[in-house]
Design a protein around this motif. Structure first.
Motif, PDB file in Angstrom:
ATOM      1  N   UNK A 274       0.816  -1.248  -0.152  1.00  0.00           N
ATOM      2  CA  UNK A 274      -0.005   0.077   0.033  1.00  0.00           C
ATOM      3  C   UNK A 274       0.986   1.312  -0.130  1.00  0.00           C
ATOM      4  N   UNK A 275       0.420   2.067  -1.117  1.00  0.00           N
ATOM      5  CA  UNK A 275       1.240   3.603  -0.900  1.00  0.00           C
ATOM      6  C   UNK A 275       0.488   4.502  -1.138  1.00  0.00           C
TER       7      UNK A 275
ATOM      8  N   UNK B  94      -2.048  28.139  -5.681  1.00  0.00           N
ATOM      9  CA  UNK B  94      -1.617  27.760  -4.468  1.00  0.00           C
ATOM     10  C   UNK B  94      -2.635  26.951  -3.651  1.00  0.00           C
ATOM     11  N   UNK B  95      -2.168  25.840  -2.943  1.00  0.00           N
ATOM     12  CA  UNK B  95      -3.040  25.005  -2.218  1.00  0.00           C
ATOM     13  C   UNK B  95      -3.687  23.927  -2.943  1.00  0.00           C
ATOM     14  N   UNK B  96      -3.135  23.701  -4.307  1.00  0.00           N
ATOM     15  CA  UNK B  96      -3.921  22.511  -5.190  1.00  0.00           C
ATOM     16  C   UNK B  96      -2.918  21.413  -4.823  1.00  0.00           C
ATOM     17  N   UNK B  97      -3.639  20.143  -4.078  1.00  0.00           N
ATOM     18  CA  UNK B  97      -2.545  18.996  -3.939  1.00  0.00           C
ATOM     19  C   UNK B  97      -3.285  17.946  -4.509  1.00  0.00           C
ATOM     20  N   UNK B  98      -2.553  16.996  -5.338  1.00  0.00           N
ATOM     21  CA  UNK B  98      -3.058  15.831  -5.824  1.00  0.00           C
ATOM     22  C   UNK B  98      -2.357  14.364  -5.223  1.00  0.00           C
ATOM     23  N   UNK B  99      -3.288  13.574  -4.969  1.00  0.00           N
ATOM     24  CA  UNK B  99      -3.056  12.377  -3.940  1.00  0.00           C
ATOM     25  C   UNK B  99      -3.529  11.191  -4.730  1.00  0.00           C
ATOM     26  N   UNK B 100      -2.338  10.280  -4.875  1.00  0.00           N
ATOM     27  CA  UNK B 100      -2.618   8.809  -5.185  1.00  0.00           C
ATOM     28  C   UNK B 100      -2.484   7.960  -4.284  1.00  0.00           C
ATOM     29  N   UNK B 101      -3.096   6.870  -4.426  1.00  0.00           N
ATOM     30  CA  UNK B 101      -3.334   5.642  -3.274  1.00  0.00           C
ATOM     31  C   UNK B 101      -3.208   4.494  -4.166  1.00  0.00           C
ATOM     32  N   UNK B 102      -2.140   3.626  -4.042  1.00  0.00           N
ATOM     33  CA  UNK B 102      -1.918   2.379  -4.722  1.00  0.00           C
ATOM     34  C   UNK B 102      -1.986   1.475  -3.626  1.00  0.00           C
ATOM     35  N   UNK B 103      -2.759   0.060  -4.137  1.00  0.00           N
ATOM     36  CA  UNK B 103      -2.681  -1.125  -3.134  1.00  0.00           C
ATOM     37  C   UNK B 103      -2.331  -2.233  -4.361  1.00  0.00           C
ATOM     38  N   UNK B 104      -1.624  -3.030  -4.086  1.00  0.00           N
ATOM     39  CA  UNK B 104      -1.266  -4.107  -4.830  1.00  0.00           C
ATOM     40  C   UNK B 104      -2.616  -4.855  -5.109  1.00  0.00           C
TER      41      UNK B 104
ATOM     42  N   UNK C 266      -5.177  -3.906  -6.915  1.00  0.00           N
ATOM     43  CA  UNK C 266      -6.308  -2.873  -7.017  1.00  0.00           C
ATOM     44  C   UNK C 266      -5.880  -1.613  -8.129  1.00  0.00           C
ATOM     45  N   UNK C 267      -6.996  -1.017  -8.661  1.00  0.00           N
ATOM     46  CA  UNK C 267      -6.572   0.259  -9.717  1.00  0.00           C
ATOM     47  C   UNK C 267      -6.228   1.356  -8.671  1.00  0.00           C
ATOM     48  N   UNK C 268      -5.406   2.165  -9.160  1.00  0.00           N
ATOM     49  CA  UNK C 268      -4.820   3.282  -8.151  1.00  0.00           C
ATOM     50  C   UNK C 268      -5.626   4.393  -8.114  1.00  0.00           C
ATOM     51  N   UNK C 269      -6.202   4.783  -7.161  1.00  0.00           N
ATOM     52  CA  UNK C 269      -7.057   5.952  -6.905  1.00  0.00           C
ATOM     53  C   UNK C 269      -6.174   7.254  -6.703  1.00  0.00           C
ATOM     54  N   UNK C 270      -6.803   8.314  -7.485  1.00  0.00           N
ATOM     55  CA  UNK C 270      -6.368   9.756  -7.413  1.00  0.00           C
ATOM     56  C   UNK C 270      -7.430  10.589  -7.290  1.00  0.00           C
TER      57      UNK C 270
ATOM     58  N   UNK D  10      -6.014   5.273   5.784  1.00  0.00           N
ATOM     59  CA  UNK D  10      -6.758   4.596   6.905  1.00  0.00           C
ATOM     60  C   UNK D  10      -8.191   4.088   6.294  1.00  0.00           C
ATOM     61  N   UNK D  11      -8.450   4.926   5.205  1.00  0.00           N
ATOM     62  CA  UNK D  11      -9.783   4.531   4.326  1.00  0.00           C
ATOM     63  C   UNK D  11      -9.415   3.041   3.595  1.00  0.00           C
ATOM     64  N   UNK D  12      -8.144   3.146   3.265  1.00  0.00           N
ATOM     65  CA  UNK D  12      -7.797   2.041   2.189  1.00  0.00           C
ATOM     66  C   UNK D  12      -7.819   0.758   3.031  1.00  0.00           C
TER      67      UNK D  12
END
Length: 155
Positions: free
Chosen positions: A91-92, A109-119, A121-125, A151-153
């Motif tokens: 998990x990353x 300013x203040x725009x932030x992009x996130x990625x969540x990858x789990x072996x 599963x499709x990576x969420x952004x 935590x959600x993942x």
């Protein structure tokens, strides 16, 4: 505390975690490793502030950076995927954004992009617009949101 919750959930599931961070400069991995016993579930953290570091350490494609810019969901996706493929984690989470001061009309300013990858599963952004709330606050909220995603993942 959310960091403790993430560690407990990961430990219960036997999941190792890695992070790929740009604008947070290691704040997410620090929040996890501040807790005793975190070594049982934290594999590593990548602080990839420059585009070259994103490419060299995580395998983010130069074409993705050139087309979308470092602050984009495609780059967040490749960062999260790279953190998995360059570690022993299952998990990353990745964080890339504009903490400020500065920004532009297209990337404020203040725009932030996130990625969540789990072996397996499709990576969420996703992108969050924290606004012009100051560099320290954007970074703090980005750290906290990355921990919520972990935590959600695991829930």
């Amino acid at each position: 505390m959310i960091s403790e919750e993430v560690l407990e959930l990961a430990k219960a599931q036997g999941v190792m975690i890695s992070t790929a961070e740009s604008c947070t400069g290691g704040m997410v991995i620090a929040a996890l490793t501040d807790i005793a016993g975190s070594s049982s579930v934290v594999d590593r953290g990548f602080v990839t502030y420059s585009n070259a570091a994103k490419t060299d350490m995580l395998g983010v494609l130069p074409e993705t950076l050139a087309t979308h810019g470092a602050v984009s969901e495609p780059v967040a996706r490749e960062m999260a995927d790279g953190a998995l493929s360059h570690s022993a984690a299952q998990l990353s989470v990745s964080v890339t954004g504009i903490a400020g001061p500065g920004g532009s009309e297209h990337k404020p300013e203040g725009r932030v992009c996130f990625g969540l990858a789990r072996k397996g599963l499709k990576t969420f952004t996703e992108t969050r617009e924290f606004g012009s709330i100051g560099r320290a606050e954007v970074r703090r909220r980005s750290r906290d949101h990355a921990l919520v995603l972990l935590s959600r993942a695991l829930s």
